[in-house]
Design a protein around this motif. Structure first.
Motif, short mmCIF file in Angstrom:
data_model
loop_
_atom_site.label_atom_id
_atom_site.label_comp_id
_atom_site.label_asym_id
_atom_site.label_seq_id
_atom_site.Cartn_x
_atom_site.Cartn_y
_atom_site.Cartn_z
N ALA A 48 0.86 -1.20 0.00
CA ALA A 48 0.00 0.00 0.00
C ALA A 48 0.89 1.24 0.00
O ALA A 48 1.91 1.28 0.67
N ARG A 49 0.45 2.22 -0.75
CA ARG A 49 1.19 3.48 -0.82
C ARG A 49 0.20 4.61 -0.98
O ARG A 49 -0.77 4.50 -1.72
N LEU A 50 0.44 5.68 -0.28
CA LEU A 50 -0.43 6.85 -0.35
C LEU A 50 0.22 7.90 -1.23
O LEU A 50 1.32 8.34 -0.96
N ASP A 51 -0.45 8.25 -2.31
CA ASP A 51 0.04 9.28 -3.22
C ASP A 51 -0.99 10.39 -3.31
O ASP A 51 -2.19 10.13 -3.30
N PHE A 52 -0.50 11.61 -3.40
CA PHE A 52 -1.37 12.76 -3.59
C PHE A 52 -1.12 13.32 -4.98
O PHE A 52 0.01 13.61 -5.32
#
Length: 107
Positions: A79-83
């Motif tokens: 999982a990775r959070l990108d904006f």
């Protein structure tokens, strides 16, 4: 997209749909969707659109976010959070998308 082990998929999907339901009621939310890859249902993504950074920050402090996101991340293999931010021709400088993605990042 987020990668989920097959045995965790049902539980993750239930949590993700609960998060989607609550998050759509948060102030400043324009779009909140949990999506699964049509060819590989273990690849998932959240696509969110917020009116501005304050709305996104407020969402991140909500009870449902603080309760459900760690559970969802715990079920994901990757999982990775990108904006992603871009200017809309009609709404300059509006925060448009936040995506929870997995792009080959191991946890």
């Amino acid at each position: 997209p987020m990668k989920v082990a097959g045995e965790n998929l049902t539980e993750l999907k239930e949590l993700a749909l609960e998060l989607q339901e609550f998050s759509r009621e948060d102030g400043g939310n324009l779009r909140y969707e949990f999506c699964q890859d049509t060819e590989d249902s273990t690849r998932c993504i959240f696509i969110e659109t917020w009116t501005d950074q304050d709305a996104l920050d407020d969402h991140s402090e909500k009870e449902h976010f603080e309760r459900l996101v760690p559970q969802i991340e715990g079920l994901a293999e990757i999982a990775r959070l990108d904006f992603l931010r871009y200017k809309d021709k009609d709404e300059p400088n509006v925060l448009r998308h936040r995506q929870l993605q997995a792009l080959g990042i191991n946890r």
